[in-house]
Design a protein around this motif. Structure first.
Motif, short mmCIF file in Angstrom:
data_model
loop_
_atom_site.label_atom_id
_atom_site.label_comp_id
_atom_site.label_asym_id
_atom_site.label_seq_id
_atom_site.Cartn_x
_atom_site.Cartn_y
_atom_site.Cartn_z
N ALA A 94 47.12 43.86 57.72
CA ALA A 94 47.79 44.24 56.48
C ALA A 94 48.06 43.02 55.62
N LEU A 95 48.50 41.93 56.25
CA LEU A 95 48.75 40.70 55.50
C LEU A 95 47.45 40.18 54.88
N GLY A 96 46.38 40.18 55.67
CA GLY A 96 45.10 39.70 55.16
C GLY A 96 44.62 40.51 53.97
N ASP A 97 44.76 41.83 54.05
CA ASP A 97 44.34 42.68 52.93
C ASP A 97 45.18 42.40 51.69
N ALA A 156 52.84 31.06 51.28
CA ALA A 156 53.38 29.99 50.44
C ALA A 156 52.34 28.93 50.15
N MET A 157 51.53 28.57 51.13
CA MET A 157 50.52 27.53 50.90
C MET A 157 49.41 28.03 49.97
N PRO A 169 54.32 41.16 51.04
CA PRO A 169 55.35 41.25 52.08
C PRO A 169 54.92 40.48 53.33
N THR A 170 55.84 39.75 53.91
CA THR A 170 55.58 39.00 55.14
C THR A 170 56.63 39.36 56.18
N GLU A 171 56.25 39.21 57.45
CA GLU A 171 57.14 39.62 58.53
C GLU A 171 57.54 38.48 59.45
N THR A 172 56.80 37.38 59.45
CA THR A 172 57.09 36.27 60.35
C THR A 172 57.10 34.96 59.56
N LEU A 193 46.81 39.61 50.92
CA LEU A 193 46.48 38.29 50.38
C LEU A 193 45.16 38.32 49.63
N LEU A 194 44.17 39.01 50.18
CA LEU A 194 42.88 39.10 49.51
C LEU A 194 43.01 39.83 48.17
N ASN A 195 43.80 40.89 48.15
CA ASN A 195 44.01 41.61 46.90
C ASN A 195 44.68 40.72 45.85
N ALA A 196 45.65 39.91 46.31
CA ALA A 196 46.34 39.01 45.38
C ALA A 196 45.39 37.95 44.84
N LEU A 197 44.50 37.45 45.70
CA LEU A 197 43.58 36.39 45.29
C LEU A 197 42.43 36.90 44.42
N GLU A 198 42.31 38.20 44.30
CA GLU A 198 41.26 38.78 43.46
C GLU A 198 41.69 38.90 42.00
N GLN A 199 42.96 38.52 41.69
CA GLN A 199 43.42 38.58 40.31
C GLN A 199 42.66 37.55 39.47
N GLY A 200 42.58 37.81 38.17
CA GLY A 200 41.71 37.01 37.32
C GLY A 200 42.13 35.58 37.11
N GLU A 201 43.38 35.33 36.78
CA GLU A 201 43.85 33.99 36.43
C GLU A 201 44.74 33.42 37.53
N PRO A 202 44.77 32.07 37.68
CA PRO A 202 45.63 31.46 38.71
C PRO A 202 47.09 31.90 38.61
N ALA A 203 47.63 31.97 37.38
CA ALA A 203 49.02 32.39 37.22
C ALA A 203 49.22 33.82 37.70
N GLU A 204 48.23 34.67 37.48
CA GLU A 204 48.31 36.05 37.96
C GLU A 204 48.25 36.10 39.47
N ARG A 205 47.44 35.22 40.04
CA ARG A 205 47.34 35.18 41.51
C ARG A 205 48.65 34.69 42.12
N VAL A 206 49.29 33.71 41.46
CA VAL A 206 50.59 33.23 41.95
C VAL A 206 51.60 34.37 41.96
N ALA A 207 51.67 35.11 40.85
CA ALA A 207 52.61 36.23 40.75
C ALA A 207 52.32 37.29 41.81
#
Length: 225
Positions: free
Chosen positions: A58-61, A94-95, A83-86, A63-77
């Motif tokens: 679930a985390l991997g999915d 964060a990295m 959501p993270t659990e550990t 993160l991949l969805n977030a990284l598919e956003q068009g602009e770096p600022a959008e990916r940061v947001a």
């Protein structure tokens, strides 16, 4: 075997069986409980592993969805909403967020995000060291060579997985400060280290040549003595 010996042996066997049955009646529940605990423990362990796999997927999915956003600022947001659990999952997110912030040109925010990971005591040391190393690299414009050197020295301690890479950066801070002799001392130590990789040795050798020293300079000097 005499008749009396045979009788005694039969009686002894009967007594042993009676004792065994008595023990089983008295303590048999312990054996049953142990079996139940073993089965329950194995089932719980498999359930826990399945939960961990599901959480990681679930985390991997996300993160991949977030990284598919068009602009770096959008990916940061987008990464900020994952959501993270550990603590480990938080560190990974964060990295990645810091990397996208740096790509967006906000190196100060990226370095701050990485240092927040480096300062967490609930994370494995490898996460903290990697975050600190990357944060120091992003702080070249905001920190003096001496301050960065002090930061890298904490990563160059024996046993650190980033020891040689940190030493390379220490040498670069000496070069930046115009202290060529000190830089060459550090570079020689890296070059001669038993754990140095071929790629790092090549980079070190190139730096030494750029600073005016032959790669075989030490050997030649030793031969002339």
């Amino acid at each position: 075997m005499s008749q009396s010996d045979s009788f005694i042996e039969e009686v002894t066997d009967e007594v042993r069986r009676d004792r065994l049955f008595a023990l089983m009646k008295r303590y048999g529940w312990i054996a049953v409980l142990l079996v139940v605990l073993i089965v329950a423990g194995a089932a719980w362990n498999e359930w826990r592993k399945a939960q961990e796999r599901a959480s990681a997927q679930a985390l991997g999915d996300a993160l991949l969805n977030a990284l598919e956003q068009g602009e770096p600022a959008e990916r940061v947001a987008a990464l900020q909403t994952v959501p993270t659990e550990t603590p480990g999952q938080e560190a990974v997110a964060a990295m990645l967020e810091a990397g996208e912030a740096a790509e967006a040109g906000d190196t100060a925010a990226a370095a701050d995000r990485l240092m927040s990971v480096a300062d967490r005591g609930d994370l494995p040391q490898v996460y903290r060291d990697l975050a600190r190393f990357k944060a120091l690299g992003l702080s070249a414009d905001a920190m003096s060579p001496e301050d960065r050197r002090a930061g890298y020295e904490t990563l160059a301690a024996p046993g650190s997985g980033l020891r040689l890479l940190a030493l390379e950066q220490i040498a670069l801070t000496y070069i930046e400060a115009g202290e060529t002799a000190e830089a060459l001392d550090v570079l020689r130590g890296i070059r001669d280290d038993a754990e140095v990789t071929s790629g790092l040795r090549q980079r070190v050798t190139q730096l030494m040549v750029a600073l005016g020293e032959s790669p075989a300079g030490d050997d030649a000097a030793a031969g002339s003595e």
